[in-house]
Design a protein around this motif. Structure first.
Motif, PDB file in Angstrom:
ATOM      1  N   TYR A   1      -2.867   6.494   0.082  1.00 23.91           N
ATOM      2  CA  TYR A   1      -2.152   5.204   0.361  1.00 23.91           C
ATOM      3  C   TYR A   1      -1.364   5.114   1.571  1.00 23.91           C
TER       4      TYR A   1
ATOM      5  N   ARG B   1       0.833  -1.278  -0.127  1.00 24.86           N
ATOM      6  CA  ARG B   1      -0.096   0.074  -0.024  1.00 24.86           C
ATOM      7  C   ARG B   1       0.851   1.323   0.123  1.00 24.86           C
TER       8      ARG B   1
ATOM      9  N   GLY C   1       1.425   4.370  -2.843  1.00 25.35           N
ATOM     10  CA  GLY C   1       1.521   6.007  -2.573  1.00 25.35           C
ATOM     11  C   GLY C   1       2.773   6.452  -2.844  1.00 25.35           C
TER      12      GLY C   1
END
Length: 416
Positions: A282, A263, A267
């Protein structure tokens, strides 16, 4: 070279602006994006590329080199007499042995394959040694040839499907360790062989954690290849998350951590693209994962943990070129909570980038000194650190020039 060979465009004696345009185009980067990354107008970029403006001064040249991920400054300037590596560090003394082990295909062997449990124990010790060592490339480089050979042997001699899958997981994890050693060294094709072999072995293993780690590293390799590869980075990251998410309710801490690390990688790529909203979204999602992990947990490969989220926030702000926000995140982050010496050094470099963006070069150099004290082999191979040192070596302040020069000598960028 045959007499009828056609030299590449960057080997011709062409102007700085033309080189900049060729490199920008190869990266798949628009003038608008480059202008935003270096803090100039689109018309300025167009005028430099068209030859209406001369080559800028060194600080701006270094910013352009950073934006274009130029591996050697001579690619951009055309001055072959002063080759200065930026995003490729020096070749480590153990690189030839590691390369030979990766390239070898031992079809026969008179050795008995080690057990997977034995390989897994060696990998645990190797990661522990890496996190503890200031000279982590030396330590890992000494271990890798034997690990590669034995993991390949274990796959070849596996007698059952389950044994083969377990051996493939150990082989993939060995290639993951390889990628940390090879990164930023002058052999991009070797890096990609390792990335691809690690992913293939991970798929063969059918192990969620192994797949997550291989995908995390593949995404980084794609992203570091430039804007033209950001979609590939997103594709591998998001596809792996779709695979992992149904497994998370019953997953181990390691699997949940690799999902959190992925995740954050999404980002990170969004920040490189300049999408602040997506980048912080994110980051928030990764934080939510970290908060559900034990307080003292620290993922052995990605460093994902509660302790690392402050460092990740600094990285997002820096990649978005937000100087004041970068410094605010530097103040909020706790570098002392990061137990890994190379990861702590990497965080210090990100801090230095934040200070540089905020117009605090003295703090940037002081922070790079802390990075060197934590892990010299991290800063020596880091293009951002090298760019800051080179830029400050041209500072108007004698004290800054001296400090930058001393650090450049330690990094092997200048002769003593």
């Amino acid at each position: 070279m045959p007499s009828d060979a056609v030299p590449g465009p960057l080997l011709e004696p062409i102007a700085f602006g033309q080189r900049m345009q060729v490199l920008r185009t190869r990266r798949g980067m628009s003038r608008t994006v480059l202008a935003g990354l270096v803090g100039k107008s689109v018309s300025w970029v167009k005028q430099v590329e068209g030859g209406q403006l001369q080559m800028p001064k060194l600080p701006m040249v270094l910013r352009i080199a950073e934006a274009l991920r130029v591996r050697d400054l001579s690619e951009l300037t055309g001055d072959q007499s002063r080759k200065v590596g930026l995003f490729t560090g020096p070749g480590h003394a153990r690189l030839p042995q590691v390369r030979a082990a990766i390239d070898a295909y031992p079809f026969t062997s008179d050795q008995e394959a080690p057990t997977v449990a034995h390989l897994e124990a060696r990998l645990v010790r190797a990661w522990q040694a890496r996190h503890a060592a200031p000279d982590h490339r030396e330590v890992v480089g000494a271990l890798l040839p034997g690990l590669i050979r034995d993991a390949q042997l274990a796959v070849r001699e596996a007698e059952t499907g389950s044994a083969r899958r377990a051996a493939q997981a150990a082989l993939s994890q060995t290639y993951s360790l390889c990628q940390f050693f090879i990164a930023y060294q002058p052999d991009a094709s070797l890096l990609w062989r390792v990335v691809e072999r690690g992913m293939v072995a991970a798929l063969e293993s059918e192990d969620p954690h192994t797949l997550g780690v291989a995908a995390w590293l593949a995404a980084q390799a794609h992203r570091d290849s430039g804007p033209g590869h950001f979609e590939a980075a997103d594709a591998v990251t998001l596809e792996t998350l779709r695979y992992l998410e149904p497994l998370l309710p019953e997953a181990s801490d390691d699997v949940r951590a690799i999902a959190g690390a992925l995740r954050f990688e999404a980002g990170y790529t969004a920040a490189r693209r300049g999408d602040a909203g997506e980048a912080w979204r994110y980051w928030d999602a990764a934080c939510a994962v970290a908060e559900r992990l034990p307080t003292a947990y620290f993922h052995p490969v990605t460093s994902f943990s509660q302790a690392i989220m402050g460092a990740h926030a600094v990285t997002i702000a820096v990649e978005l070129h937000a100087g004041a926000e970068s410094v605010r995140q530097v103040v909020a982050a706790d570098a002392t909570a990061i137990p890994s010496r190379p990861r702590k050094a990497r965080h210090r470099i990100e801090e230095a980038r934040g200070y540089q963006l905020d117009g605090q070069p003295e703090a940037a150099l002081a922070t790079l000194q802390k990075a060197y004290e934590s892990a010299p082999e991290t800063i020596r191979y880091n293009g951002y650190a090298r760019r800051i040192v080179l830029e400050e070596a041209e500072s108007k302040s004698p004290a800054q020039r001296r400090r930058a020069g001393e650090l450049a000598v330690r990094l092997g960028m200048l002769a003593a």
